[in-house]
Scaffold this motif. Structure first.
Motif, short mmCIF file in Angstrom:
data_model
loop_
_atom_site.label_atom_id
_atom_site.label_comp_id
_atom_site.label_asym_id
_atom_site.label_seq_id
_atom_site.Cartn_x
_atom_site.Cartn_y
_atom_site.Cartn_z
N LEU A 191 -9.06 8.26 -3.43
CA LEU A 191 -8.26 7.91 -2.30
C LEU A 191 -7.51 6.57 -2.75
CD1 LEU A 191 -10.74 8.14 0.68
CD2 LEU A 191 -9.02 9.65 -0.09
N ALA A 192 -6.40 6.72 -2.62
CA ALA A 192 -5.38 5.59 -3.06
C ALA A 192 -5.95 4.13 -2.18
CB ALA A 192 -3.97 5.78 -2.57
N ARG A 193 -6.11 3.05 -2.78
CA ARG A 193 -6.46 1.69 -2.24
C ARG A 193 -7.83 1.61 -1.81
NH1 ARG A 193 -3.00 -0.26 1.94
NH2 ARG A 193 -4.07 -2.14 1.40
N LEU A 194 -8.76 2.77 -2.28
CA LEU A 194 -10.16 2.75 -1.89
C LEU A 194 -10.94 1.55 -1.96
CD1 LEU A 194 -12.73 4.57 -1.10
CD2 LEU A 194 -12.90 5.09 -3.47
N ALA A 195 -10.71 0.86 -3.22
CA ALA A 195 -11.24 -0.31 -3.65
C ALA A 195 -10.86 -1.53 -2.79
CB ALA A 195 -11.18 -0.68 -5.03
N PHE A 208 -10.95 -1.22 0.25
CA PHE A 208 -11.49 -1.38 1.73
C PHE A 208 -13.09 -1.00 1.61
CE2 PHE A 208 -7.24 0.24 2.48
CZ PHE A 208 -6.92 -0.30 3.41
N GLU A 209 -13.47 -1.21 0.23
CA GLU A 209 -14.94 -1.07 0.28
C GLU A 209 -15.54 -2.40 0.54
OE1 GLU A 209 -14.88 -0.02 -4.11
OE2 GLU A 209 -15.31 2.22 -3.81
N GLY A 210 -16.53 -2.19 1.25
CA GLY A 210 -17.36 -3.68 1.92
C GLY A 210 -16.28 -4.04 3.26
N ALA A 211 -15.25 -3.39 3.51
CA ALA A 211 -14.47 -3.99 4.51
C ALA A 211 -14.05 -2.67 5.41
CB ALA A 211 -13.22 -4.82 4.13
N GLY A 212 -14.96 -1.89 5.55
CA GLY A 212 -14.85 -0.69 6.39
C GLY A 212 -15.24 0.57 5.78
N ILE A 213 -15.23 0.56 4.40
CA ILE A 213 -15.86 1.65 3.55
C ILE A 213 -17.15 1.15 3.01
CG2 ILE A 213 -15.52 3.14 1.46
CD1 ILE A 213 -12.54 3.52 2.19
N TYR A 214 -18.22 1.89 3.10
CA TYR A 214 -19.59 1.59 2.89
C TYR A 214 -20.26 2.75 2.03
CZ TYR A 214 -18.66 -2.01 6.05
OH TYR A 214 -17.86 -3.04 6.68
N TYR A 215 -21.01 2.51 1.27
CA TYR A 215 -21.92 3.53 0.44
C TYR A 215 -23.34 3.63 0.85
CZ TYR A 215 -17.71 3.91 -2.13
OH TYR A 215 -16.43 3.99 -2.94
N ALA A 216 -23.77 3.15 2.16
CA ALA A 216 -25.08 3.36 2.61
C ALA A 216 -24.90 3.16 4.16
CB ALA A 216 -25.86 1.76 2.00
N ALA A 217 -25.78 3.52 4.79
CA ALA A 217 -25.97 3.26 6.39
C ALA A 217 -27.34 2.40 6.61
CB ALA A 217 -26.21 4.61 7.04
N THR A 218 -27.36 1.17 6.46
CA THR A 218 -28.49 0.34 6.82
C THR A 218 -28.10 -0.35 7.84
OG1 THR A 218 -27.44 -1.59 5.49
CG2 THR A 218 -28.72 0.00 4.30
#
Length: 156
Positions: free
Chosen positions: A103-107, A109-119
Protein backbone atom coordinates in the motif's frame (compact mmCIF):
# COMPACT_ATOMS: atom_id res chain seq x y z
CA UNK A 1 14.95 -23.40 27.66
CA UNK A 2 15.51 -26.85 26.19
CA UNK A 3 19.26 -26.29 25.93
CA UNK A 4 19.54 -25.36 29.60
CA UNK A 5 17.37 -28.31 30.63
CA UNK A 6 19.78 -30.61 28.78
CA UNK A 7 22.77 -29.23 30.68
CA UNK A 8 24.08 -26.89 28.01
CA UNK A 9 25.22 -23.37 28.82
CA UNK A 10 22.66 -21.23 26.97
CA UNK A 11 22.40 -17.51 26.30
CA UNK A 12 19.24 -16.01 24.80
CA UNK A 13 19.83 -12.69 23.05
CA UNK A 14 16.81 -10.59 22.14
CA UNK A 15 16.64 -7.09 20.74
CA UNK A 16 13.09 -6.14 21.74
CA UNK A 17 11.33 -8.53 24.09
CA UNK A 18 11.51 -12.21 24.89
CA UNK A 19 8.68 -14.30 23.54
CA UNK A 20 8.12 -12.77 20.14
CA UNK A 21 4.56 -13.06 18.86
CA UNK A 22 3.40 -15.02 21.91
CA UNK A 23 4.64 -12.28 24.22
CA UNK A 24 2.67 -9.69 22.26
CA UNK A 25 -0.58 -11.68 22.44
CA UNK A 26 -3.15 -10.29 24.82
CA UNK A 27 -4.73 -13.68 25.41
CA UNK A 28 -3.76 -17.18 24.31
CA UNK A 29 -6.74 -19.50 24.56
CA UNK A 30 -5.46 -22.56 22.70
CA UNK A 31 -2.23 -23.42 24.51
CA UNK A 32 -2.09 -26.83 26.16
CA UNK A 33 -2.09 -26.72 29.95
CA UNK A 34 -4.00 -23.44 30.25
CA UNK A 35 -7.67 -24.38 29.81
CA UNK A 36 -8.85 -20.89 30.83
CA UNK A 37 -6.22 -19.15 28.69
CA UNK A 38 -3.18 -17.10 29.62
CA UNK A 39 -1.85 -13.72 28.55
CA UNK A 40 1.18 -13.79 26.29
CA UNK A 41 3.16 -11.80 28.85
CA UNK A 42 2.39 -14.28 31.61
CA UNK A 43 3.29 -17.25 29.41
CA UNK A 44 6.62 -15.69 28.41
CA UNK A 45 7.39 -14.72 32.03
CA UNK A 46 6.78 -18.31 33.18
CA UNK A 47 8.98 -19.62 30.38
CA UNK A 48 11.78 -17.22 31.27
CA UNK A 49 11.64 -18.20 34.95
CA UNK A 50 11.71 -21.88 34.01
CA UNK A 51 14.64 -21.37 31.63
CA UNK A 52 16.59 -19.49 34.32
CA UNK A 53 15.99 -22.44 36.66
CA UNK A 54 18.10 -24.52 34.24
CA UNK A 55 20.83 -21.88 34.00
CA UNK A 56 19.81 -20.15 30.78
CA UNK A 57 20.98 -16.53 30.73
CA UNK A 58 19.29 -13.65 28.93
CA UNK A 59 20.77 -10.56 27.28
CA UNK A 60 18.18 -7.96 26.44
CA UNK A 61 17.86 -5.58 24.74
CA UNK A 62 20.76 -6.65 22.56
CA UNK A 63 21.14 -7.16 18.85
CA UNK A 64 23.82 -9.29 17.25
CA UNK A 65 25.51 -7.22 14.55
CA UNK A 66 28.24 -9.67 13.56
CA UNK A 67 28.78 -13.42 13.72
CA UNK A 68 32.09 -14.96 12.77
CA UNK A 69 33.61 -18.41 12.74
CA UNK A 70 36.89 -18.63 14.61
CA UNK A 71 39.91 -20.79 13.77
CA UNK A 72 38.98 -23.35 16.43
CA UNK A 73 35.54 -23.70 14.72
CA UNK A 74 33.73 -21.89 17.55
CA UNK A 75 31.67 -18.76 16.93
CA UNK A 76 32.00 -15.21 18.15
CA UNK A 77 28.98 -12.91 18.19
CA UNK A 78 29.44 -9.16 18.43
CA UNK A 79 26.52 -7.20 19.88
CA UNK A 80 25.41 -3.66 19.20
CA UNK A 81 27.00 -2.47 22.46
CA UNK A 82 30.40 -3.91 21.49
CA UNK A 83 30.25 -6.89 23.85
CA UNK A 84 31.27 -10.31 22.57
CA UNK A 85 29.95 -13.80 23.23
CA UNK A 86 31.72 -16.98 22.21
CA UNK A 87 29.94 -20.30 21.61
CA UNK A 88 30.45 -23.71 20.06
CA UNK A 89 27.04 -23.55 18.41
CA UNK A 90 24.51 -20.85 17.53
CA UNK A 91 20.77 -21.10 16.95
CA UNK A 92 19.29 -18.19 15.04
CA UNK A 93 15.54 -17.82 15.54
CA UNK A 94 14.44 -14.84 13.49
CA UNK A 95 10.84 -14.95 14.64
CA UNK A 96 7.75 -13.91 12.83
CA UNK A 97 8.07 -11.73 9.75
CA UNK A 98 4.90 -9.81 9.06
CA UNK A 99 3.92 -9.56 5.42
CA UNK A 100 3.29 -5.93 4.70
CA UNK A 101 0.55 -5.21 2.16
CA UNK A 102 1.78 -3.26 -0.89
CA UNK A 103 0.00 0.00 0.00
CA UNK A 104 1.19 3.49 -0.82
CA UNK A 105 2.42 5.40 2.27
CA UNK A 106 1.93 2.33 4.50
CA UNK A 107 5.01 3.22 6.56
CA UNK A 108 3.55 6.66 7.29
CA UNK A 109 0.70 5.06 9.24
CA UNK A 110 2.48 2.19 10.99
CA UNK A 111 2.06 2.76 14.70
CA UNK A 112 -0.40 5.57 14.00
CA UNK A 113 -3.43 3.61 12.86
CA UNK A 114 -1.86 0.52 11.29
CA UNK A 115 -0.63 -2.13 13.73
CA UNK A 116 0.71 -5.67 13.44
CA UNK A 117 -0.68 -7.00 16.71
CA UNK A 118 -3.89 -6.92 18.73
CA UNK A 119 -2.78 -6.28 22.28
CA UNK A 120 -4.24 -4.10 24.99
CA UNK A 121 -2.30 -1.15 23.56
CA UNK A 122 -3.92 -1.49 20.13
CA UNK A 123 -7.31 -2.03 21.76
CA UNK A 124 -6.96 1.37 23.44
CA UNK A 125 -6.20 2.98 20.08
CA UNK A 126 -9.28 1.31 18.56
CA UNK A 127 -11.67 2.23 21.37
CA UNK A 128 -14.95 3.44 19.87
CA UNK A 129 -13.37 3.50 16.40
CA UNK A 130 -13.65 1.28 13.35
CA UNK A 131 -11.15 -1.59 13.29
CA UNK A 132 -10.32 -3.67 10.23
CA UNK A 133 -8.27 -6.85 10.56
CA UNK A 134 -6.26 -8.02 7.56
CA UNK A 135 -4.84 -11.46 8.02
CA UNK A 136 -5.72 -15.08 8.17
CA UNK A 137 -6.13 -18.16 10.26
CA UNK A 138 -6.41 -18.32 14.00
CA UNK A 139 -4.50 -15.10 14.73
CA UNK A 140 -6.85 -12.93 12.67
CA UNK A 141 -9.88 -14.51 14.33
CA UNK A 142 -8.43 -13.93 17.76
CA UNK A 143 -7.59 -10.32 16.88
CA UNK A 144 -11.13 -9.71 15.65
CA UNK A 145 -12.67 -11.18 18.78
CA UNK A 146 -10.35 -9.22 21.04
CA UNK A 147 -10.72 -5.86 19.30
CA UNK A 148 -14.51 -6.26 18.99
CA UNK A 149 -14.73 -5.69 22.74
CA UNK A 150 -13.52 -2.10 22.44
CA UNK A 151 -13.93 -1.00 18.81
CA UNK A 152 -17.17 0.58 17.60
CA UNK A 153 -17.16 -1.80 14.62
CA UNK A 154 -14.80 -4.57 13.70
CA UNK A 155 -14.47 -6.37 10.38
CA UNK A 156 -12.19 -8.79 8.63
Amino acid sequence: MCAGAEGLCALVVEDIAIGGQAGASSRIENYMGFPTGISGGDLVWRGEIQAMKFGTRFAMPRRAVKLQRLEDQSFCATFDNGQLARARSVVVATGVQYRRPPLARLADFEGAGIYYAATEIEARHCRDAEAVIIGGANSAGQAAMFLSRSAATCGC
